[in-house]
Design a protein around this motif. Structure first.
Motif, PDB file in Angstrom:
ATOM      1  N   GLU A 302       0.827  -1.205   0.000  1.00 26.35           N
ATOM      2  CA  GLU A 302       0.000   0.000   0.000  1.00 26.35           C
ATOM      3  C   GLU A 302       0.861   1.256   0.000  1.00 26.35           C
ATOM      4  OE1 GLU A 302      -4.030   0.923   2.097  1.00 26.35           O
ATOM      5  OE2 GLU A 302      -2.435   1.427   3.528  1.00 26.35           O
ATOM      6  N   ARG A 303       1.920   1.268   0.778  1.00 27.09           N
ATOM      7  CA  ARG A 303       2.790   2.445   0.820  1.00 27.09           C
ATOM      8  C   ARG A 303       3.439   2.682  -0.533  1.00 27.09           C
ATOM      9  NH1 ARG A 303       5.513   1.691   6.909  1.00 27.09           N
ATOM     10  NH2 ARG A 303       3.578   2.225   8.022  1.00 27.09           N
ATOM     11  N   HIS A 304       3.788   1.610  -1.213  1.00 27.79           N
ATOM     12  CA  HIS A 304       4.330   1.752  -2.568  1.00 27.79           C
ATOM     13  C   HIS A 304       3.255   2.336  -3.488  1.00 27.79           C
ATOM     14  CE1 HIS A 304       6.457   0.808  -6.302  1.00 27.79           C
ATOM     15  NE2 HIS A 304       5.305   0.304  -6.732  1.00 27.79           N
ATOM     16  N   ARG A 305       2.043   1.823  -3.415  1.00 30.40           N
ATOM     17  CA  ARG A 305       0.955   2.293  -4.273  1.00 30.40           C
ATOM     18  C   ARG A 305       0.664   3.768  -4.037  1.00 30.40           C
ATOM     19  NH1 ARG A 305      -4.222   2.187  -2.757  1.00 30.40           N
ATOM     20  NH2 ARG A 305      -4.090   0.370  -1.389  1.00 30.40           N
ATOM     21  N   LEU A 306       0.773   4.222  -2.788  1.00 28.75           N
ATOM     22  CA  LEU A 306       0.481   5.606  -2.440  1.00 28.75           C
ATOM     23  C   LEU A 306       1.673   6.535  -2.636  1.00 28.75           C
ATOM     24  CD1 LEU A 306      -1.568   5.004   0.831  1.00 28.75           C
ATOM     25  CD2 LEU A 306      -2.448   5.494  -1.447  1.00 28.75           C
ATOM     26  N   GLY A 307       2.813   5.972  -3.047  1.00 27.77           N
ATOM     27  CA  GLY A 307       4.003   6.791  -3.234  1.00 27.77           C
ATOM     28  C   GLY A 307       4.684   7.193  -1.945  1.00 27.77           C
ATOM     29  N   GLU A 308       4.391   6.491  -0.846  1.00 22.59           N
ATOM     30  CA  GLU A 308       5.005   6.800   0.450  1.00 22.59           C
ATOM     31  C   GLU A 308       6.311   6.013   0.594  1.00 22.59           C
ATOM     32  OE1 GLU A 308       2.015   5.898   3.327  1.00 22.59           O
ATOM     33  OE2 GLU A 308       0.736   7.576   2.735  1.00 22.59           O
ATOM     34  N   HIS A 309       7.244   6.275  -0.303  1.00 20.63           N
ATOM     35  CA  HIS A 309       8.450   5.458  -0.389  1.00 20.63           C
ATOM     36  C   HIS A 309       9.351   5.584   0.838  1.00 20.63           C
ATOM     37  CE1 HIS A 309       7.188   4.659  -4.436  1.00 20.63           C
ATOM     38  NE2 HIS A 309       7.226   5.946  -4.765  1.00 20.63           N
ATOM     39  N   ALA A 310       9.309   6.724   1.505  1.00 23.90           N
ATOM     40  CA  ALA A 310      10.151   6.919   2.691  1.00 23.90           C
ATOM     41  C   ALA A 310       9.719   6.031   3.851  1.00 23.90           C
ATOM     42  CB  ALA A 310      10.122   8.383   3.115  1.00 23.90           C
ATOM     43  N   ARG A 311       8.495   5.536   3.799  1.00 22.94           N
ATOM     44  CA  ARG A 311       7.986   4.707   4.891  1.00 22.94           C
ATOM     45  C   ARG A 311       8.121   3.213   4.600  1.00 22.94           C
ATOM     46  NH1 ARG A 311       2.137   6.032   6.205  1.00 22.94           N
ATOM     47  NH2 ARG A 311       2.670   5.017   8.179  1.00 22.94           N
ATOM     48  N   ILE A 312       8.555   2.861   3.425  1.00 19.68           N
ATOM     49  CA  ILE A 312       8.681   1.446   3.077  1.00 19.68           C
ATOM     50  C   ILE A 312       9.788   0.742   3.868  1.00 19.68           C
ATOM     51  CG2 ILE A 312       9.297  -0.147   1.197  1.00 19.68           C
ATOM     52  CD1 ILE A 312       7.711   1.652  -0.694  1.00 19.68           C
ATOM     53  N   PRO A 313      10.961   1.359   4.088  1.00 20.83           N
ATOM     54  CA  PRO A 313      12.024   0.660   4.838  1.00 20.83           C
ATOM     55  C   PRO A 313      11.581   0.180   6.216  1.00 20.83           C
ATOM     56  CG  PRO A 313      12.938   2.570   3.714  1.00 20.83           C
ATOM     57  CD  PRO A 313      11.449   2.648   3.549  1.00 20.83           C
ATOM     58  N   ASP A 314      10.655   0.892   6.854  1.00 15.29           N
ATOM     59  CA  ASP A 314      10.179   0.465   8.174  1.00 15.29           C
ATOM     60  C   ASP A 314       9.580  -0.937   8.125  1.00 15.29           C
ATOM     61  OD1 ASP A 314      10.918   2.926   9.132  1.00 15.29           O
ATOM     62  OD2 ASP A 314       8.885   3.752   9.169  1.00 15.29           O
ATOM     63  N   THR A 315       8.947  -1.275   7.000  1.00 14.04           N
ATOM     64  CA  THR A 315       8.308  -2.585   6.909  1.00 14.04           C
ATOM     65  C   THR A 315       9.339  -3.710   6.869  1.00 14.04           C
ATOM     66  OG1 THR A 315       8.195  -2.634   4.466  1.00 14.04           O
ATOM     67  CG2 THR A 315       6.381  -1.549   5.650  1.00 14.04           C
ATOM     68  N   TYR A 316      10.517  -3.422   6.341  1.00 13.38           N
ATOM     69  CA  TYR A 316      11.566  -4.448   6.316  1.00 13.38           C
ATOM     70  C   TYR A 316      12.115  -4.700   7.711  1.00 13.38           C
ATOM     71  CZ  TYR A 316      11.427  -4.330   1.258  1.00 13.38           C
ATOM     72  OH  TYR A 316      11.008  -4.424  -0.055  1.00 13.38           O
ATOM     73  N   GLN A 317      12.243  -3.626   8.510  1.00  7.22           N
ATOM     74  CA  GLN A 317      12.693  -3.787   9.889  1.00  7.22           C
ATOM     75  C   GLN A 317      11.665  -4.566  10.699  1.00  7.22           C
ATOM     76  OE1 GLN A 317      15.520  -3.221  11.497  1.00  7.22           O
ATOM     77  NE2 GLN A 317      14.559  -4.048  13.360  1.00  7.22           N
ATOM     78  N   GLU A 318      10.381  -4.232  10.527  1.00  6.42           N
ATOM     79  CA  GLU A 318       9.320  -4.949  11.248  1.00  6.42           C
ATOM     80  C   GLU A 318       9.295  -6.423  10.852  1.00  6.42           C
ATOM     81  OE1 GLU A 318       5.452  -3.030  11.201  1.00  6.42           O
ATOM     82  OE2 GLU A 318       6.423  -1.126  10.760  1.00  6.42           O
ATOM     83  N   MET A 319       9.493  -6.695   9.579  1.00  4.30           N
ATOM     84  CA  MET A 319       9.460  -8.082   9.129  1.00  4.30           C
ATOM     85  C   MET A 319      10.658  -8.865   9.663  1.00  4.30           C
ATOM     86  SD  MET A 319       7.254  -9.869   7.319  1.00  4.30           S
ATOM     87  CE  MET A 319       6.554  -9.111   5.854  1.00  4.30           C
ATOM     88  N   ARG A 320      11.802  -8.210   9.773  1.00  7.72           N
ATOM     89  CA  ARG A 320      12.970  -8.882  10.370  1.00  7.72           C
ATOM     90  C   ARG A 320      12.678  -9.292  11.809  1.00  7.72           C
ATOM     91  NH1 ARG A 320      16.003  -5.234   7.117  1.00  7.72           N
ATOM     92  NH2 ARG A 320      15.993  -3.639   8.744  1.00  7.72           N
ATOM     93  N   GLU A 321      11.980  -8.422  12.539  1.00 10.64           N
ATOM     94  CA  GLU A 321      11.625  -8.746  13.917  1.00 10.64           C
ATOM     95  C   GLU A 321      10.698  -9.959  13.965  1.00 10.64           C
ATOM     96  OE1 GLU A 321       9.889  -5.241  15.519  1.00 10.64           O
ATOM     97  OE2 GLU A 321      11.724  -4.028  15.331  1.00 10.64           O
TER      98      GLU A 321
END
Length: 329
Positions: A302-321
């Motif tokens: 969804e963040r990619h679809r909305l162009g919120e690219h600066a918030r995408i890296p947070d999802t990788y950190q959450e997924m690592r956890e």
């Protein structure tokens, strides 16, 4: 016709709807005598275009227009049709939901699905809650818990999106949804290797997923933005529930409302009416991690679809956890 639309950047996911198209859709819904007085596009929605339409001699209606099929991701495909198919199952809370007056899947007017619905009274809780002191929000969360519980009490026969595809087991349905999420992220040019790891974990633990053997109705997007409040009530009072287009059959613990209610202590009153989860159950805790991973993957898309690219890296950190916690189980 007075017409107002939301200005968006070129190439934005939500494509504009013209005044002429609105007039044509209303003529198809209500006949050639329907005179559109005004049409105003409403903000807040992130997927469909939503407009308030005033027609001479009628109560105001809501016109919702889906994205073109070729712009829909796998995990968001034909959501409007899924909402339409699932409506009868929401009978226990039907009094709080809009009525569908007309639906058109032919694509003859503008190449997109659309529906015309009654307009609910009230104000969005996203705005309305701010008018109340924060301690009074506890009552709001209790009401939300009651609504969620009532929805989850409805049972079905198979797992997966209400309009399909459906599956005989919860494990099959969830693995399929995760695989679609992975494929959508790849299509978007995003790294999906962590989601691939979750797919493998879910497939390996299918027996634990299949302990959920009774499909329950899930709203899919029940939370503050999709709830209406009485603007004149002395305390936050829910009067309407919207946007069940992501409705499915599954484990209530996987529903968005259950996930997000558990993120902050402020929302604990939700559990007073919904009922407490057995967090000590090892199987339930493992499933909760898989569900959390699924939500993270969907949020990334969804963040990619909305162009919120600066918030995408947070999802990788959450997924690592999440992957770390899965490894410990």
């Amino acid at each position: 016709m007075e017409f107002s639309s939301i200005e968006r950047a070129p190439g934005a996911f939500q494509e504009p709807v013209s005044a002429e198209q609105v007039a044509a859709m209303c003529e198809r819904a209500f006949g050639g005598g329907a005179a559109v007085v005004s049409a105003v596009e409403l903000g807040g929605g992130l997927y469909n275009n939503t407009l308030r339409v005033d027609i001479a001699g009628r109560d105001p209606v809501i016109l919702r227009v889906a994205p073109r099929p070729d712009r829909q991701a796998r995990i968001e495909r034909a959501l409007m049709r899924n909402e339409h198919a699932s409506l009868p199952h929401f009978a226990p809370i039907a009094a709080m939901m809009p009525r569908t007056l007309f639906a058109d899947w032919t694509h003859e007017v503008l190449g997109r699905d659309y529906v015309v619905q009654t307009m609910l009274d009230g104000v969005s809780a996203s705005v309305g809650l701010r008018a109340y002191p924060r301690p009074s929000w506890a009552g709001f969360y209790r009401q939300l818990g009651t609504i969620a519980r009532r929805v989850h009490e409805v049972s079905g026969e198979r797992f997966g999106p209400v309009a399909g595809p459906t599956f005989a087991t919860w494990g099959e349905a969830l693995v399929s949804a995760l695989e679609d999420t992975e494929a959508d992220l790849v299509d978007a040019g995003l790294d999906a290797s962590d989601v691939r790891e979750v797919v493998a974990a879910a497939a390996k633990g299918s027996a634990v997923l299949d302990e959920i053997d009774r499909p329950r109705l899930l709203h899919g997007d029940l939370w503050v933005p999709n709830v209406m409040l009485d603007p004149d009530a002395p305390e936050p009072t829910i009067t309407g529930v919207l946007d069940h287009d992501r409705a499915s059959w599954g484990d209530p613990a996987a529903d968005w409302v259950v996930h997000i209610a558990g993120l902050r202590a402020e929302r604990d009153p939700f559990w007073e009416t919904y009922g407490r989860r057995d967090e000590a159950d090892g199987s339930a805790a493992w499933r909760a991690l898989i569900y959390r991973a699924r939500h993270i993957g969907a949020i990334r898309l969804e963040r990619h679809r909305l162009g919120e690219h600066a918030r995408i890296p947070d999802t990788y950190q959450e997924m690592r956890e999440v992957l770390g916690l899965l490894a410990d189980h």
